[in-house]
Scaffold this active site. Structure first.
Site, mmCIF file in Angstrom:
data_model
loop_
_atom_site.group_PDB
_atom_site.id
_atom_site.type_symbol
_atom_site.label_atom_id
_atom_site.label_comp_id
_atom_site.label_asym_id
_atom_site.label_seq_id
_atom_site.Cartn_x
_atom_site.Cartn_y
_atom_site.Cartn_z
ATOM 1 N N CYS A 1 7.607 -13.986 -0.500
ATOM 2 C CA CYS A 1 8.327 -14.440 0.692
ATOM 3 C C CYS A 1 8.919 -15.837 0.492
ATOM 4 C CB CYS A 1 7.382 -14.498 1.872
ATOM 5 S SG CYS A 1 6.448 -12.997 2.130
ATOM 6 N N ARG B 1 13.361 -15.222 -5.069
ATOM 7 C CA ARG B 1 11.910 -15.011 -5.073
ATOM 8 C C ARG B 1 11.559 -13.533 -4.944
ATOM 9 N NH1 ARG B 1 9.132 -19.951 -3.564
ATOM 10 N NH2 ARG B 1 7.415 -18.776 -2.668
ATOM 11 N N TRP C 1 8.494 -10.217 1.559
ATOM 12 C CA TRP C 1 8.133 -9.254 0.512
ATOM 13 C C TRP C 1 6.916 -8.541 1.055
ATOM 14 C CZ3 TRP C 1 4.095 -8.289 -3.022
ATOM 15 C CH2 TRP C 1 4.440 -7.531 -4.143
ATOM 16 N N LYS D 1 10.709 -7.080 -20.702
ATOM 17 C CA LYS D 1 12.054 -7.332 -20.148
ATOM 18 C C LYS D 1 12.739 -6.017 -19.786
ATOM 19 C CE LYS D 1 12.130 -10.832 -19.247
ATOM 20 N NZ LYS D 1 10.968 -11.583 -19.504
ATOM 21 N N GLU E 1 11.116 -4.337 -16.707
ATOM 22 C CA GLU E 1 11.314 -4.954 -15.393
ATOM 23 C C GLU E 1 12.740 -4.879 -14.894
ATOM 24 O OE1 GLU E 1 10.628 -9.609 -16.850
ATOM 25 O OE2 GLU E 1 9.945 -9.061 -14.864
ATOM 26 N N LYS F 1 9.805 -13.201 -7.846
ATOM 27 C CA LYS F 1 9.876 -14.248 -8.871
ATOM 28 C C LYS F 1 8.536 -14.960 -9.038
ATOM 29 C CE LYS F 1 11.712 -16.945 -11.917
ATOM 30 N NZ LYS F 1 11.778 -16.362 -13.272
ATOM 31 N N GLU G 1 7.097 -8.952 -25.214
ATOM 32 C CA GLU G 1 8.056 -9.553 -24.284
ATOM 33 C C GLU G 1 9.339 -8.720 -24.215
ATOM 34 O OE1 GLU G 1 8.193 -11.506 -21.965
ATOM 35 O OE2 GLU G 1 10.170 -12.405 -21.802
ATOM 36 N N ASN H 1 3.901 -16.827 4.824
ATOM 37 C CA ASN H 1 3.783 -16.378 3.424
ATOM 38 C C ASN H 1 2.320 -16.164 3.160
ATOM 39 O OD1 ASN H 1 6.352 -16.588 2.579
ATOM 40 N ND2 ASN H 1 6.008 -18.244 1.120
ATOM 41 N N GLY H 2 1.952 -15.099 2.442
ATOM 42 C CA GLY H 2 0.552 -14.919 2.066
ATOM 43 C C GLY H 2 -0.085 -13.750 2.784
ATOM 44 N N HIS I 1 -2.521 3.577 -36.409
ATOM 45 C CA HIS I 1 -3.758 3.855 -35.675
ATOM 46 C C HIS I 1 -3.470 4.598 -34.380
ATOM 47 C CE1 HIS I 1 -5.910 1.391 -38.571
ATOM 48 N NE2 HIS I 1 -4.876 0.546 -38.480
#
Ligand code: AGP
Length: 616
Positions: free
Chosen positions: A2, A27, A76, A489, A492, A611, A485, A102-103, A508
Site C-alpha cells: 500500500c 509499490r 494491495w 526476473k 516475475e 515493490k 536471478e 498500511n499493514g 543430479h
C-alpha cells in the site's frame, strides 16, 4: 504494498493527492482512493478498485473541490478482495472521519466483534474499517481526534501506518507507525505525510523519518511528533538525496528499461568516496571500530529475493578476501531456525527498500541475540538501516520498477566493498589483491555500459523466443546466483516458468528436464581467470546440447571454446571472476523485459507483486 499520502496546505488538494499516489504506484496496488474535506466542510471520499486511472475517471464524473486537507491511498489487498468497498479510505463517526492504513491489524476480529456488539455496522471486509470505526467512536466519546487516535492506536496489534482526518478539525492529519514506514515532508505553509518520500518529493525534499511507535500530527504550519502516550518526541530533518525527476520515466518505455540503463551510474555512485588509493575504506564501517571487525568470526547475510542473490554472490568474495566464513540466509527463514549468534557474528542485511518486513524482523532478532548488524540499503533513513549498528548505502537512486535491476548491481558492489574493507582491516588481503580489485572497480562502470549495449541482440533473441514456455539458467560459483536471478526476473515480469541451477547439479536431476528445443542460458566463467570452472561449464554445455537444448551462452569476449556448441552467443567485456556477475546479469534483465513486452504485459507492475513487501 500500500501507498500512503497525506496533505495539509493551500494547494489543490485533489491534485496533490493524485500526484503523490501516482508516484507511489510503483509499490504495487489493486485499488486507490482519496478523502478530502470538501467545500461544504464535509468529508468526501472517492475510491475505486483497479488502477489509478479508474479513480481519475470517477473524479472526472464526480468531481470534488477540496479545501486543503486530504489523505490518499493505494491498496494491495490483504483482508478482503480488491473491491470498491474494501478500498481505502474508510469512514467512522457517521462519515465525519476518514482513515487509511498500511499493514495488518492482527486483533481485528476481536475488535470487530466489540464494535458489532455496540451496534456499529461495518460494510467492508477490511481490518482498516474496524480501526476507522473505533477512532470514530472514540472521537464521539472523547471529543478530539488526537486523543481518540492515541487511545485506539494503543489497542492495535500487528503492523500499521495509519492516517486519519476529521471534519471538525480541518487542516490537520494525524498519523502513527508501528512496524511500517512513515515519513513527513516539510513544506512552506504546507506539510505532507507519506509511506515513502516519493509521495511528496515533487513538492519538497525536506523530510523527517518518523520513529517506531510514534505519532505525527501535521497542520499547514506545524509538525508535532509524540510517542503513543502523547509525550513530545524530538526529531531531525534530512534532505532527500534525489529529486522528483530521478523517479520519473523520462523518455524510456518503462521504468525497468530506464533502470537497466542507469546501472553504470548506480555502480559508480556506490563506489564514490569508498576507495582510498589502492584499497577500500568505507567510512561508515570505520566508525564501528577496527577491533570489532577484526574479532568477527562469521558473516551471515540476510535478505529476500533478488537481494539474497546479491548476498549469495558476495558471500564467495567476502570469504575469499576477508577469510571469514560467510553464508546467506533468507530473512523469513532466519529466526525460525534458532540461529547460533554471538557478538562475533556480523549479520549483514541487504534490502533495496529498507522496509522489507521479513528482513527487518530478522535484523531485530539478530540484534536482540547479540550479533552486530550492518545494513546494505538503497533508501535513506529507511527502517532497516535505522535498526542496524551501521549502514552502507547503495547509491543507485530510486528504483521504481518492481523487478529489481540497478539495486542488484549496486548491492553486489556495496557488499564487495564491505568484503574488501574487512580484508584490509583484518590483514587477510594482500596489497596486490587489493590493488587488483580496485582496478576492477575503476573499470567497472564503463564495462557495465558495454553490457547494457547487448540490448539489441537480446531484443532479437526475445522476439524469436516469444512463445517460450520454460527457460533454464545455469551457472557455477558466482554464476549460480546469477542464474537464479535470471530465472526470478523472467518469472516475475514475463510469468514464464524458469529455473536457475548450479551447473554441477545438472546430472543430479535437472538434466531430465532437457528436451528438444529447451532454451538454456549458460553463464560461462572466464577461461583466463577461472580456467578449470570454464572447462567444466563447457562440458555441461555439451551435455545439454547432446540432449537437444537450445544453448544461449553468455561469455567473455574472445572465448571461442563454446562456439561449436552454442546456438547463440552473447559477448561481454573481460572482467575478473568476481566482477563477472555484475555484467552477466544485464542481458538476463533485458531478456525478461523483452519477453514481458512481447507478451504485452505490464513490465513495471507485474501481477500480484509489490515493490516493497511490508508484511510478513
Ligand atoms: C526483485 O526483482 C524482487 N521484486 C524482490 O525479490 C525483491 O528483491 C525482494 O522483495 C527484496 O526487496 P528489498 O530489497 O526491498 O528488501
Amino acid at each position: 504494498m500500500c501507498g500512503i499520502v497525506g496533505y495539509v496546505g493551500p494547494n489543490d488538494t485533489v491534485d496533490v493527492l493524485l500526484n503523490g499516489l501516482r508516484r507511489l504506484e510503483y509499490r504495487g496496488y489493486d485499488s486507490a482512493g482519496i478523502a478530502v474535506i470538501d467545500a461544504s466542510g464535509e468529508v468526501s471520499v472517492r475510491k475505486r478498485a483497479g488502477k489509478l486511472a479508474r479513480l481519475e475517471e470517477l473524479l472526472e464524473a464526480s468531481p470534488v473541490s477540496a479545501t486543503g486537507t486530504g489523505i490518499g491511498h493505494t491498496r494491495w489487498a490483504t483482508h478482503g478482495g480488491p473491491t470498491d468497498e474494501n478500498a481505502h479510505p474508510h469512514l467512522g463517526d457517521g462519515g465525519k472521519l476518514a482513515l487509511i492504513h498500511n499493514g495488518i491489524v492482527e486483533n481485528f476480529v476481536e475488535l470487530r466483534g466489540e464494535l458489532e456488539a455496540d451496534g456499529i455496522t461495518l460494510i467492508s471486509d477490511t481490518d482498516t474499517e474496524v480501526v476507522a470505526a473505533l477512532v470514530g467512536r472514540e472521537v464521539a466519546r472523547q471529543g478530539d481526534l488526537e486523543t481518540a487516535f492515541r487511545a485506539v492506536v494503543a489497542r492495535l496489534r500487528g503492523t500499521f501506518t495509519l492516517l486519519a482526518m476529521h471534519r471538525d478539525e480541518p487542516g490537520k492529519v494525524v498519523s502513527a507507525r508501528h512496524h511500517s514506514p512513515l515519513v513527513v515532508g516539510l513544506g512552506e505553509g504546507e506539510n505532507f505525510l507519506g509511506s515513502d518520500v516519493a509521495a511528496f518529493v515533487s513538492s519538497t525534499r525536506r523530510a523527517v523519518a518518523v520513529d517506531e511507535d510514534n505519532i505525527a500530527i501535521i497542520t499547514p504550519d506545524e509538525v508535532r511528533i509524540t510517542d503513543f502516550a502523547g509525550n513530545p518526541v524530538e526529531f531531525t530533518e534530512y534532505e532527500v538525496e534525489w529529486d522528483a525527476t530521478a523517479s520519473e520515466k523520462g523518455g524510456w518505455s518503462s521504468f525497468m528499461a530506464k533502470e537497466i540503463n542507469d546501472q553504470p551510474e548506480a555502480v559508480d555512485n556506490t563506489l564514490r568516496g569508498r576507495i582510498t588509493g589502492d584499497h577500500v575504506e568505507i567510512p561508515e564501517l570505520t566508525e564501528l571500530g577496527d577491533d570489532l571487525l577484526r574479532d568477527i568470526e562469521r558473516v551471515v547475510i540476510i535478505a529476500c529475493g533478488t537481494a539474497s542473490y546479491a548476498g549469495q554472490i558476495a558471500a564467495y568474495a567476502i570469504e575469499q578476501w576477508a577469510r571469514i566464513p560467510a553464508e546467506v540466509q533468507l530473512s523469513h527463514e532466519f529466526r525460525y531456525r534458532d540461529p547460533v549468534l554471538t557478538e562475533r557474528t556480523l549479520v549483514i542485511s541487504v534490502s533495496q527498500s529498507g522496509e522489507t518486513m521479513d528482513t527487518l524482523m530478522a535484523v531485530k532478532y539478530a540484534s536482540e541475540h547479540g550479533a552486530r548488524t550492518v545494513s546494505v540499503c538503497n533508501t535513506q533513513s529507511a527502517t532497516i538501516p535505522r535498526e542496524s549498528d551501521a549502514v552502507v548505502y547503495t547509491h543507485a537512486g530510486p528504483e521504481v520498477a518492481v523487478a529489481s535491476t540497478k539495486a542488484f548491481v549496486a548491492q553486489i558492489t556495496a557488499l564487495y566493498l564491505v568484503g574488501l574493507h574487512l580484508g584490509h582491516v583484518r590483514g587477510t588481503l594482500s596489497a596486490e589483491a587489493s590493488a587488483q580489485a580496485v582496478r576492477q572497480f575503476e573499470a567497472l562502470p564503463a564495462k557495465v555500459r558495454e553490457a547494457v549495449e547487448t540490448h539489441e541482440q537480446i531484443e532479437q533473441l526475445a522476439h524469436w523466443m516469444a512463445d517460450t514456455r520454460s527457460v533454464l539458467f545455469l551457472g557455477r560459483h558466482v554464476g549460480y546466483p546469477v542464474a537464479l536471478e535470471g530465472a526470478l526476473k523472467l518469472k516475475e515480469i514475463a510469468y514464464i516458468h524458469a529455473e536457475g541451477f548450479a551447473a554441477g547439479e545438472l546430472k543430479h536431476g535437472p538434466i531430465a528436464l532437457i528436451d528438444h528445443g529447451q532454451p538454456v542460458f549458460v553463464l560461462v566463467p572466464s577461461p583466463r581467470t577461472a580456467p578449470i570452472m570454464h572447462s567444466k561449464v563447457v562440458s555441461n554445455i555439451q551435455e545439454i546440447r547432446a540432449r537437444g537444448a537450445r544453448v544461449i551462452a553468455i561469455v567473455e569476449k574472445g572465448d571461442t571454446a563454446v562456439l561449436p556448441f552454442a546456438d547463440d552467443v552473447i559477448r561481454l567485456p573481460l572482467a575478473d571472476v568476481f566482477f563477472e556477475p555484475i555484467l552477466q546479469v544485464i542481458p538476463l534483465q533485458w531478456f525478461a523485459l523483452e519477453l514481458s513486452t512481447a507478451k504485452g504485459l505490464d513490465v513495471d507492475q507485474p501481477r500480484n507483486l509489490a515493490k516493497s513487501v511490508t508484511v510478513e
